[in-house]
Design an enzyme around this catalytic site. Structure first.
Site, PDB file in Angstrom:
ATOM      1  N   THR A 141      37.605 -17.635   3.642  1.00 60.64           N
ATOM      2  CA  THR A 141      36.934 -16.529   3.380  1.00 60.64           C
ATOM      3  C   THR A 141      37.053 -15.258   3.913  1.00 60.64           C
ATOM      4  O   THR A 141      37.590 -15.355   5.145  1.00 60.64           O
ATOM      5  CB  THR A 141      35.447 -17.039   3.439  1.00 60.64           C
ATOM      6  N   ARG A 169      34.571 -26.771  -8.422  1.00 58.48           N
ATOM      7  CA  ARG A 169      33.701 -26.692  -7.136  1.00 58.48           C
ATOM      8  C   ARG A 169      33.521 -25.181  -6.832  1.00 58.48           C
ATOM      9  O   ARG A 169      34.614 -24.396  -6.893  1.00 58.48           O
ATOM     10  CB  ARG A 169      34.400 -27.321  -5.977  1.00 58.48           C
ATOM     11  N   GLY A 207      31.488 -22.723  -3.941  1.00 55.52           N
ATOM     12  CA  GLY A 207      31.197 -22.550  -2.624  1.00 55.52           C
ATOM     13  C   GLY A 207      29.928 -21.639  -2.563  1.00 55.52           C
ATOM     14  O   GLY A 207      29.222 -21.498  -3.306  1.00 55.52           O
ATOM     15  N   ASP A 208      29.707 -21.487  -1.222  1.00 58.73           N
ATOM     16  CA  ASP A 208      28.576 -20.613  -0.866  1.00 58.73           C
ATOM     17  C   ASP A 208      28.443 -19.252  -1.313  1.00 58.73           C
ATOM     18  O   ASP A 208      27.786 -18.406  -1.283  1.00 58.73           O
ATOM     19  CB  ASP A 208      28.356 -20.658   0.609  1.00 58.73           C
ATOM     20  N   THR A 211      30.655 -17.527   6.384  1.00 56.69           N
ATOM     21  CA  THR A 211      32.193 -18.021   6.173  1.00 56.69           C
ATOM     22  C   THR A 211      32.058 -19.512   6.640  1.00 56.69           C
ATOM     23  O   THR A 211      31.453 -19.738   7.903  1.00 56.69           O
ATOM     24  CB  THR A 211      33.241 -17.447   6.841  1.00 56.69           C
ATOM     25  N   GLY A 212      33.042 -20.549   6.219  1.00 53.32           N
ATOM     26  CA  GLY A 212      33.020 -21.863   6.585  1.00 53.32           C
ATOM     27  C   GLY A 212      32.792 -22.937   5.458  1.00 53.32           C
ATOM     28  O   GLY A 212      33.370 -22.452   4.411  1.00 53.32           O
ATOM     29  N   GLY A 220      31.234 -24.104   2.616  1.00 55.95           N
ATOM     30  CA  GLY A 220      30.106 -23.699   1.838  1.00 55.95           C
ATOM     31  C   GLY A 220      28.910 -24.465   1.585  1.00 55.95           C
ATOM     32  O   GLY A 220      28.178 -23.887   1.504  1.00 55.95           O
TER      33      GLY A 220
HETATM   34  N1  GLY Z   1      32.781 -20.522   2.461  1.00 55.09           N
HETATM   35  C1  GLY Z   1      33.760 -20.534   1.376  1.00 55.09           C
HETATM   36  C2  GLY Z   1      33.780 -22.000   0.619  1.00 55.09           C
HETATM   37  O1  GLY Z   1      33.276 -23.126   1.068  1.00 55.09           O
HETATM   38  O2  GLY Z   1      33.999 -21.943  -0.433  1.00 55.09           O
END
Ligand code: GLY
Length: 309
Positions: free
Chosen positions: A179, A206, A208-209, A228-229, A231
């Site tokens: 990210t 999938r 993410g966040d 970031t990290g 999600g």
């Molecule tokens: N933080 C990005 C993801 O997990 O997609």
């Protein structure tokens, strides 16, 4: 009296940069991005500043967003991005492919539709309608990494669930090169933007966040936040909104960032999350529980950007 300070902060993802020699290049990347955003901010628009800064990171193949996005379990790119303003206008795309700058498509969703989030085929169809040309964001390096990681995953015989992928991430923390994001304050508007290829070997479909408003990206009259990290952690904790709430209840951006990350550590342990933020007075904050998170910021009065990892 608090003097409002124009500011921009960017990140190039939380995780572990395993090869030391990559670090100066990563720092150059976030520096260039913050300067690209700063040029726009000096013209007066936090929205343009965030879009330009995130585009610079998406166009740099070192980072996992746009060109250089990581690949899914079945070897495709599915990118997520979001942008949000302090007046709560927001736009996002999820699991999009075939475009160069997902953050710009997210901005169009915000400006040209009545919706917040478009996904998959629909997002791509909308992007083409808006004039975004066909583009292949897959790089040779990512393809090679995908082949190696997929082989390791197959050899361990554990391909079915994400839990197994979490174990793989612990063993190979460089998998989590997650990210990019930017937050800017122009004296009135606070804008947050985030863009990602997601996590290596994620399941097809999938999300993410990053495009989930409140999880990976959030802005309101108190603060703007880009996370970031992993999600799934940010989604479960609504982490970006939580960090903004800490400002609402009296913390300044640096303390709010630390407080939000400490919640992630408390629930999910270390090596899962990082975030950047700016509060309504223009203070920048950033925190992580990973080994690295590349960050650069500029505030009114600074001659040169701060960079760190
Ligand atoms: N933080 C990005 C993801 O997990 O997609």
């Amino acid at each position: 009296m608090v003097i409002l300070v124009v500011a921009i902060i960017v990140h190039g993802g939380a995780g572990t940069v395993k090869k030391e020699e990559r670090i100066p290049k990563v720092l150059d990347g976030v520096r260039e991005a913050v300067l690209a955003g700063w040029r726009e901010l000096k013209r007066g628009s936090a929205l343009d500043a965030v879009e330009e800064a995130v585009k610079a990171l998406e166009d740099n193949p070192l980072f996992n967003a746009g060109t250089g996005s990581v690949l899914t379990l079945d070897g495709k790119v599915e990118m997520d991005a979001a942008i949000m303003r302090s007046n709560l206008e927001a736009g996002a795309v999820a699991a999009i492919w075939g475009v160069k700058n997902p953050i710009s498509v997210a901005r169009k969703v915000m400006e040209k539709t009545d919706h917040v989030l478009l996904g998959g085929e629909g997002a791509l169809k909308f992007a083409r309608l808006m004039g975004f040309e066909e583009y292949n964001p897959v790089t040779e390096e990512r393809l090679k990494q995908w082949q190696e990681l997929r082989k390791k995953l197959m050899e361990s015989g554990e391909t079915r669930h994400w839990k197994k992928l979490s174990a793989l991430i612990k063993e190979y923390p460089e998998v989590l090169r997650s990210t990019v994001g930017a937050v800017a304050f122009d004296g009135e508007d606070i804008v947050a933007g985030t863009s990602t290829g997601g996590v290596f070997l994620k399941m097809f479909g999938r999300i993410g966040d990053t495009p989930i408003i409140g999880a990976g990206t959030y802005a309101n009259e108190f603060a703007g936040v880009s996370a970031t990290g992993i999600g799934e952690v940010m989604i479960k904790l609504v982490l970006a909104r939580t960090a903004a709430d800490f400002v609402r209840f009296g913390l300044k951006a640096p303390e709010a960032a630390e407080a939000a990350i400490s919640i992630a550590t408390e629930h999910f342990g270390r090596d899962v999350a990082g975030l950047i933020m700016i509060d309504r007075d223009g203070r920048v904050g950033f925190a992580k529980n990973t080994k690295h998170m590349s960050v650069a910021y500029m505030r009114e009065g600074m001659e040169e950007p701060y960079t760190g990892i």
